[in-house]
Design a protein around this motif. Structure first.
Motif, PDB file in Angstrom:
ATOM      1  N   CYS A 166       0.833  -1.208   0.000  1.00 14.85           N
ATOM      2  CA  CYS A 166       0.000   0.000   0.000  1.00 14.85           C
ATOM      3  C   CYS A 166       0.867   1.258   0.000  1.00 14.85           C
ATOM      4  O   CYS A 166       0.579   2.230  -0.719  1.00 14.85           O
ATOM      5  CB  CYS A 166      -0.927   0.014   1.220  1.00 14.85           C
ATOM      6  SG  CYS A 166      -2.237  -1.227   1.190  1.00 14.85           S
TER       7      CYS A 166
ATOM      8  N   GLY B 266      -8.214   0.896   0.530  1.00 15.38           N
ATOM      9  CA  GLY B 266      -8.175  -0.186   1.515  1.00 15.38           C
ATOM     10  C   GLY B 266      -7.703  -1.476   0.890  1.00 15.38           C
ATOM     11  O   GLY B 266      -7.286  -1.517  -0.275  1.00 15.38           O
TER      12      GLY B 266
ATOM     13  N   THR C 295      -5.206   2.140   7.654  1.00 21.55           N
ATOM     14  CA  THR C 295      -5.664   1.457   6.440  1.00 21.55           C
ATOM     15  C   THR C 295      -6.770   0.483   6.819  1.00 21.55           C
ATOM     16  O   THR C 295      -6.612  -0.312   7.746  1.00 21.55           O
ATOM     17  CB  THR C 295      -4.501   0.688   5.775  1.00 21.55           C
ATOM     18  OG1 THR C 295      -3.457   1.617   5.458  1.00 21.55           O
ATOM     19  CG2 THR C 295      -4.959  -0.011   4.493  1.00 21.55           C
TER      20      THR C 295
END
Length: 206
Positions: A132, A144, A165
Motif C-alpha cells: 500500500c 483499503g 488502512t
C-alpha cells in the motif's frame, strides 16, 4: 462468509493441527496453515472467491478505480476481480525491479487513482501494508485492502490501525474454527486450543 470457510477446508487450503503446530516462514509456530493459492485449481471456488471479493469491494469501496494485486498470491484474484468489476488492474512487486524502468508497480496507474489492494490472506499485515505504501508513493490513493482470509491476529489488527488502512475479508479465523467444529474437522477440545493461539500466538513459541 461460511461458504468460503467451508470451501477452504474442503479443498485443504487450510490445514489445522493444534497438537503438532506448523512453523511459518517468520519462525512463528502456528496450529493453522492457510494456502489460498490452492483456490486457483478449483474453478467453482475461485469464482466464488472472485465474486465475493468483487461484491465486498463495491460495497465497502464504491469509489474504486483500479484493482491491485500483491505479488504473487494476490495477482490472480486481483485479475478475476478486476474482470468482474470491469476495472483496470495492476500488480505490486515486493520490491522495485533493479533493471529497466525499476518499476514496483506493473501496469498503469494515474495520479490519485483510487485503488483497492487484493491479498490472499492477512496475518500481521506487514507485506500488504508495504504494498500500500509503495502504491501511494507512485501516486495512487489506496482506499483499503480486500483479502480472502484473516488470522485476526492482534498484531495484524494493530498494524492496520497504525497505518490508518482499512481492510475487508471474505472469512476469518473465528468463522473457520466454527465451521471446522461443525463439520467435524476438529474436536471441541481442538477448537479451544486454536482459539487460545489467536489470543496469544507468542505463547506457542516458548
Amino acid at each position: 462468509m461460511k461458504q468460503i470457510a467451508e470451501q477452504l477446508l474442503e479443498i485443504k487450503a487450510v490445514a489445522l493441527s493444534p497438537n503438532d503446530p506448523f512453523t511459518w516462514a517468520s519462525g512463528l509456530k502456528s496450529p493453522i496453515y492457510c494456502d489460498n493459492r490452492l483456490t486457483m485449481s478449483f474453478p467453482k471456488v475461485r469464482r466464488d472467491v472472485a465474486q465475493g471479493l468483487a461484491k465486498k469491494i463495491k460495497e465497502t469501496y464504491p469509489e474504486v478505480e483500479v484493482i491491485a494485486g500483491t505479488a504473487t498470491a494476490g495477482i490472480p484474484h486481483a485479475a478475476w476481480v478486476a474482470e468482474i468489476l470491469d476495472l483496470p488492474m495492476v500488480y505490486i512487486r515486493g520490491k522495485a525491479k533493479d533493471h529497466g524502468k525499476k518499476n514496483q508497480i506493473e501496469g498503469q496507474i494515474s495520479e490519485s487513482q483510487k485503488m483497492v489492494v487484493v491479498e490472499d490472506l492477512i496475518s500481521t499485515g506487514g507485506s500488504v501494508l508495504e504494498a500500500c505504501v509503495a502504491a501511494e508513493n507512485e501516486g495512487a490513493k489506496v482506499l483499503g485492502v480486500a483479502a480472502i482470509f484473516t488470522y485476526e491476529l492482534p498484531k495484524g489488527i494493530k498494524n492496520f490501525e497504525t497505518a490508518k488502512t482499512s481492510f475487508v475479508t471474505l472469512t476469518n479465523y473465528s468463522e473457520l474454527i466454527e465451521v471446522a467444529t461443525e463439520k467435524d474437522y476438529i474436536t471441541e477440545a481442538d477448537a479451544v486450543l486454536l482459539k487460545k493461539w489467536k489470543e496469544n500466538p507468542a505463547e506457542w513459541n516458548k
